[in-house]
Write a protein that holds these residues in place. Structure first.
Motif, PDB file in Angstrom:
ATOM      1  N   PHE A  65       9.501  37.187 161.290  1.00  0.00           N
ATOM      2  CA  PHE A  65       9.379  38.529 161.830  1.00  0.00           C
ATOM      3  C   PHE A  65       9.738  39.556 160.757  1.00  0.00           C
ATOM      4  N   TYR A  66       9.012  40.644 160.755  1.00  0.00           N
ATOM      5  CA  TYR A  66       9.384  41.820 159.979  1.00  0.00           C
ATOM      6  C   TYR A  66      10.641  42.427 160.598  1.00  0.00           C
ATOM      7  N   ASN A  67      11.501  42.981 159.752  1.00  0.00           N
ATOM      8  CA  ASN A  67      12.646  43.740 160.245  1.00  0.00           C
ATOM      9  C   ASN A  67      12.744  45.026 159.451  1.00  0.00           C
ATOM     10  N   THR A  68      12.805  46.144 160.145  1.00  0.00           N
ATOM     11  CA  THR A  68      12.793  47.455 159.500  1.00  0.00           C
ATOM     12  C   THR A  68      13.877  47.582 158.446  1.00  0.00           C
ATOM     13  N   LEU A  69      15.007  46.918 158.657  1.00  0.00           N
ATOM     14  CA  LEU A  69      16.143  47.078 157.749  1.00  0.00           C
ATOM     15  C   LEU A  69      16.293  45.927 156.763  1.00  0.00           C
ATOM     16  N   THR A  70      16.123  44.699 157.222  1.00  0.00           N
ATOM     17  CA  THR A  70      16.520  43.553 156.409  1.00  0.00           C
ATOM     18  C   THR A  70      15.372  42.725 155.850  1.00  0.00           C
ATOM     19  N   ALA A  71      14.179  42.828 156.379  1.00  0.00           N
ATOM     20  CA  ALA A  71      13.035  42.033 155.905  1.00  0.00           C
ATOM     21  C   ALA A  71      11.813  42.921 155.879  1.00  0.00           C
ATOM     22  N   ASN A  72      11.681  43.688 154.794  1.00  0.00           N
ATOM     23  CA  ASN A  72      10.590  44.644 154.692  1.00  0.00           C
ATOM     24  C   ASN A  72       9.996  44.628 153.287  1.00  0.00           C
ATOM     25  N   CYS A  73       9.133  45.587 152.994  1.00  0.00           N
ATOM     26  CA  CYS A  73       8.385  45.592 151.736  1.00  0.00           C
ATOM     27  C   CYS A  73       9.271  45.738 150.511  1.00  0.00           C
ATOM     28  N   THR A  74      10.483  46.264 150.669  1.00  0.00           N
ATOM     29  CA  THR A  74      11.360  46.502 149.528  1.00  0.00           C
ATOM     30  C   THR A  74      12.470  45.466 149.427  1.00  0.00           C
ATOM     31  N   THR A  75      13.099  45.132 150.538  1.00  0.00           N
ATOM     32  CA  THR A  75      14.218  44.186 150.482  1.00  0.00           C
ATOM     33  C   THR A  75      13.761  42.807 150.014  1.00  0.00           C
ATOM     34  N   ILE A  76      12.556  42.399 150.399  1.00  0.00           N
ATOM     35  CA  ILE A  76      12.069  41.087 149.975  1.00  0.00           C
ATOM     36  C   ILE A  76      11.785  41.086 148.474  1.00  0.00           C
ATOM     37  N   VAL A  77      11.242  42.210 147.955  1.00  0.00           N
ATOM     38  CA  VAL A  77      11.027  42.316 146.510  1.00  0.00           C
ATOM     39  C   VAL A  77      12.368  42.264 145.776  1.00  0.00           C
ATOM     40  N   TYR A  78      13.359  42.987 146.291  1.00  0.00           N
ATOM     41  CA  TYR A  78      14.685  42.953 145.663  1.00  0.00           C
ATOM     42  C   TYR A  78      15.235  41.526 145.632  1.00  0.00           C
ATOM     43  N   ASP A  79      15.095  40.799 146.735  1.00  0.00           N
ATOM     44  CA  ASP A  79      15.592  39.424 146.785  1.00  0.00           C
ATOM     45  C   ASP A  79      14.929  38.563 145.714  1.00  0.00           C
ATOM     46  N   MET A  80      13.615  38.750 145.517  1.00  0.00           N
ATOM     47  CA  MET A  80      12.911  37.963 144.508  1.00  0.00           C
ATOM     48  C   MET A  80      13.375  38.330 143.107  1.00  0.00           C
ATOM     49  N   VAL A  81      13.453  39.635 142.827  1.00  0.00           N
ATOM     50  CA  VAL A  81      13.829  40.089 141.485  1.00  0.00           C
ATOM     51  C   VAL A  81      15.256  39.677 141.149  1.00  0.00           C
ATOM     52  N   SER A  82      16.177  39.773 142.114  1.00  0.00           N
ATOM     53  CA  SER A  82      17.583  39.456 141.847  1.00  0.00           C
ATOM     54  C   SER A  82      17.784  37.983 141.506  1.00  0.00           C
ATOM     55  N   LYS A  83      16.837  37.134 141.918  1.00  0.00           N
ATOM     56  CA  LYS A  83      16.930  35.713 141.571  1.00  0.00           C
ATOM     57  C   LYS A  83      16.341  35.423 140.194  1.00  0.00           C
ATOM     58  N   ILE A  84      15.554  36.381 139.692  1.00  0.00           N
ATOM     59  CA  ILE A  84      14.883  36.194 138.407  1.00  0.00           C
ATOM     60  C   ILE A  84      15.651  36.865 137.272  1.00  0.00           C
ATOM     61  N   VAL A  85      16.134  38.083 137.525  1.00  0.00           N
ATOM     62  CA  VAL A  85      16.799  38.883 136.504  1.00  0.00           C
ATOM     63  C   VAL A  85      18.294  38.931 136.815  1.00  0.00           C
ATOM     64  N   ASP A  86      19.111  38.484 135.900  1.00  0.00           N
ATOM     65  CA  ASP A  86      20.563  38.486 136.106  1.00  0.00           C
ATOM     66  C   ASP A  86      21.112  39.911 136.125  1.00  0.00           C
ATOM     67  N   GLY A  87      22.125  40.109 136.957  1.00  0.00           N
ATOM     68  CA  GLY A  87      22.855  41.366 136.938  1.00  0.00           C
ATOM     69  C   GLY A  87      22.163  42.525 137.625  1.00  0.00           C
ATOM     70  N   VAL A  88      21.239  42.245 138.539  1.00  0.00           N
ATOM     71  CA  VAL A  88      20.598  43.331 139.290  1.00  0.00           C
ATOM     72  C   VAL A  88      21.468  43.625 140.507  1.00  0.00           C
ATOM     73  N   PRO A  89      22.172  44.756 140.521  1.00  0.00           N
ATOM     74  CA  PRO A  89      23.128  45.014 141.615  1.00  0.00           C
ATOM     75  C   PRO A  89      22.446  45.485 142.885  1.00  0.00           C
ATOM     76  N   TRP A  90      23.099  45.204 144.004  1.00  0.00           N
ATOM     77  CA  TRP A  90      22.631  45.768 145.274  1.00  0.00           C
ATOM     78  C   TRP A  90      22.914  47.262 145.271  1.00  0.00           C
ATOM     79  N   ASP A  91      22.031  48.019 145.895  1.00  0.00           N
ATOM     80  CA  ASP A  91      22.175  49.471 145.916  1.00  0.00           C
ATOM     81  C   ASP A  91      21.590  50.000 147.217  1.00  0.00           C
TER      82      ASP A  91
END
Length: 333
Positions: free
Chosen positions: A246-272
Motif C-alpha cells: 500500500f502507498y502511505n502518504t507519510l511513510t511509503a511515497n515517491c520520496t521516502t522510498i527513494v531516500y531508503d534506496m539512496v541511504s543504502k547505497i551512499v554512506d552518511g546520508v542523514p535523515w532530514d
C-alpha cells in the motif's frame, strides 16, 4: 498535585478517545463499501465514542466497554484489508514496469511512452528497452509541484551515452475513476506502483499538460552509485510485482522510498525532515553538496525551472535536450 495528576490523565484519555474515534471513522469512510451501511457503521462508531466521553466525565467506566469491543472488531477488519495487483487499474498505471538483468544490460519491460494531449486524451504506448549500465552517464532529479511549495512529486531520470533517458517514478496505482487523496493515502486507499517512462511522457505531461511547476537538478553521484540506484529501482519493481504494497502518504511515497534506496547505497546520508516535506528536497540535496557545484541554490532553482523551455517545444524536437538547455550538468565522479 494529585488533583492535577488526575486531570492530566483525564485529558490524555480524552485525546486518545478522540484520536481513535477519528481514525476509525476515516478508516470506515475510505474502506467500507459505499452505501447506507457505511454511514450506519460510522454513526454507531461515533455513538460509542460519545458514550466513552460521557463515561470519562462521569466516572462510569462501564461505557468504555462498547468502544473497546468495537475497536477490537475494527482492528480485525482493518488487518484483513490487503494490497493486490489484481484490480481494474487506470490506463496510465495499468502495467507495472519490471526489468531483467543480463550482465551490465538491463532489459526494462513496460516502459511508458504515451503521447499526452490532455489528461484524458492520449496515445497509449508501452515499450521494451535495453539499457547498458556501462554507458550510464547522468542522474537527474525532477521535482513537480502540484499542491503548493511544501509537497512535490519526485522523479529520478537516468541518462545514457546514446542520448536516451529513462525516468523512474514511484506512484499510487489508481483504479479506474479514482483520484488521489492525501488523506486516503493514510487509509490503504491506493497500492504502490513503479513506472519507468520516457521524459517525453512522464515529465512533459506534468509541465505541458497538467500545468505543474517542474524543476530539474543534475545530481552528482559516483558511477557505481548511479548503477546501484538504477538496479535498486529494478529490484523495487520486482518486489512490487511479487508482493504488492500500500502507498502511505507519510511513510511509503515517491520520496521516502527513494531516500531508503539512496541511504543504502551512499554512506552518511542523514535523515532530514525535508524527505517528508518533499517540496524542499532539492535544498536538502544541495546541502549534501550533491548538486552541480559552483552555483548558489537559488541559481540552480532558477535555471532548473523547465516549464518555459518545455512549453516552447516544437513538433519533432528532442524534449530531453530541450529542457536541459542552459542547465549546469555534472558528470559521474
Amino acid at each position: 498535585m494529585k488533583r492535577w495528576g488526575a486531570r492530566v490523565i483525564k485529558i490524555l484519555i480524552l485525546l486518545l478517545v478522540l484520536m481513535v474515534t477519528v481514525w476509525g471513522a476515516l478508516a470506515l469512510l475510505f474502506q467500507w463499501p459505499a452505501g447506507a451501511g457505511r454511514w450506519m457503521l460510522v454513526s454507531v462508531w461515533v455513538g460509542m465514542a460519545l458514550l466513552s466521553l460521557y463515561a470519562l466525565s462521569n466516572g462510569k467506566n462501564v461505557f468504555f466497554v462498547p468502544q473497546g469491543l468495537g475497536l477490537v472488531l475494527l482492528l480485525g477488519w482493518w488487518g484483513s484489508i490487503v494490497p493486490s495487483n489484481e484490480r481494474l487499474w487506470a490506463t496510465d498505471v495499468n502495467r507495472m514496469s519490471y526489468g531483467e538483468i543480463h550482465g551490465s544490460v538491463v532489459t526494462l519491460h513496460n516502459v511508458r511512452d504515451f503521447n499526452w494531449r490532455s489528461e484524458t486524451d492520449f496515445d497509449e504506448r508501452w515499450i521494451t528497452q535495453d539499457y547498458d549500465l556501462q554507458t550510464l552517464k547522468s542522474v537527474d532529479m525532477f521535482l513537480s509541484y502540484w499542491m503548493g511549495p511544501v509537497i512535490a512529486h519526485t522523479l529520478v531520470s537516468f541518462g545514457f551515452e546514446d542520448g536516451r533517458h529513462v525516468v523512474f517514478s514511484v506512484e499510487i496505482r489508481k483504479e479506474r475513476g479514482e483520484a488521489f487523496s492525501a488523506i486516503g493515502g493514510f487509509f490503504k486507499e491506493f497500492e504502490l506502483s513503479l513506472i519507468a517512462a520516457t521524459e517525453q511522457d512522464i515529465v512533459r505531461t506534468r509541465s505541458n499538460v497538467r500545468g505543474e511547476d517542474v524543476y530539474m537538478y543534475s545530481v552528482e553521484l559516483a558511477k557505481p552509485a548511479m548503477q546501484a540506484l538504477f538496479l535498486s529501482y529494478v529490484e523495487q519493481g520486482r518486489q512490487l510485482q511479487t508482493a504488492p504494497r500500500f502507498y502511505n502518504t507519510l511513510t511509503a511515497n515517491c520520496t521516502t522510498i527513494v531516500y531508503d534506496m539512496v541511504s543504502k547505497i551512499v554512506d552518511g546520508v542523514p535523515w532530514d525532515w525535508r524527505v517528508l516535506a518533499s517540496g524542499y528536497l532539492a535544498q536538502y540535496v544541495y546541502g549534501l553538496n550533491a548538486l552541480a557545484p559552483g552555483h548558489t541554490f537559488k541559481e540552480l532553482q532558477q535555471l532548473g525551472y523547465i516549464n518555459p523551455r518545455a512549453l516552447a517545444e516544437q513538433p519533432g524536437e528532442d524534449f530531453s535536450a530541450l529542457i536541459r538547455r542552459g542547465l549546469p550538468l555534472v558528470s559521474p565522479i
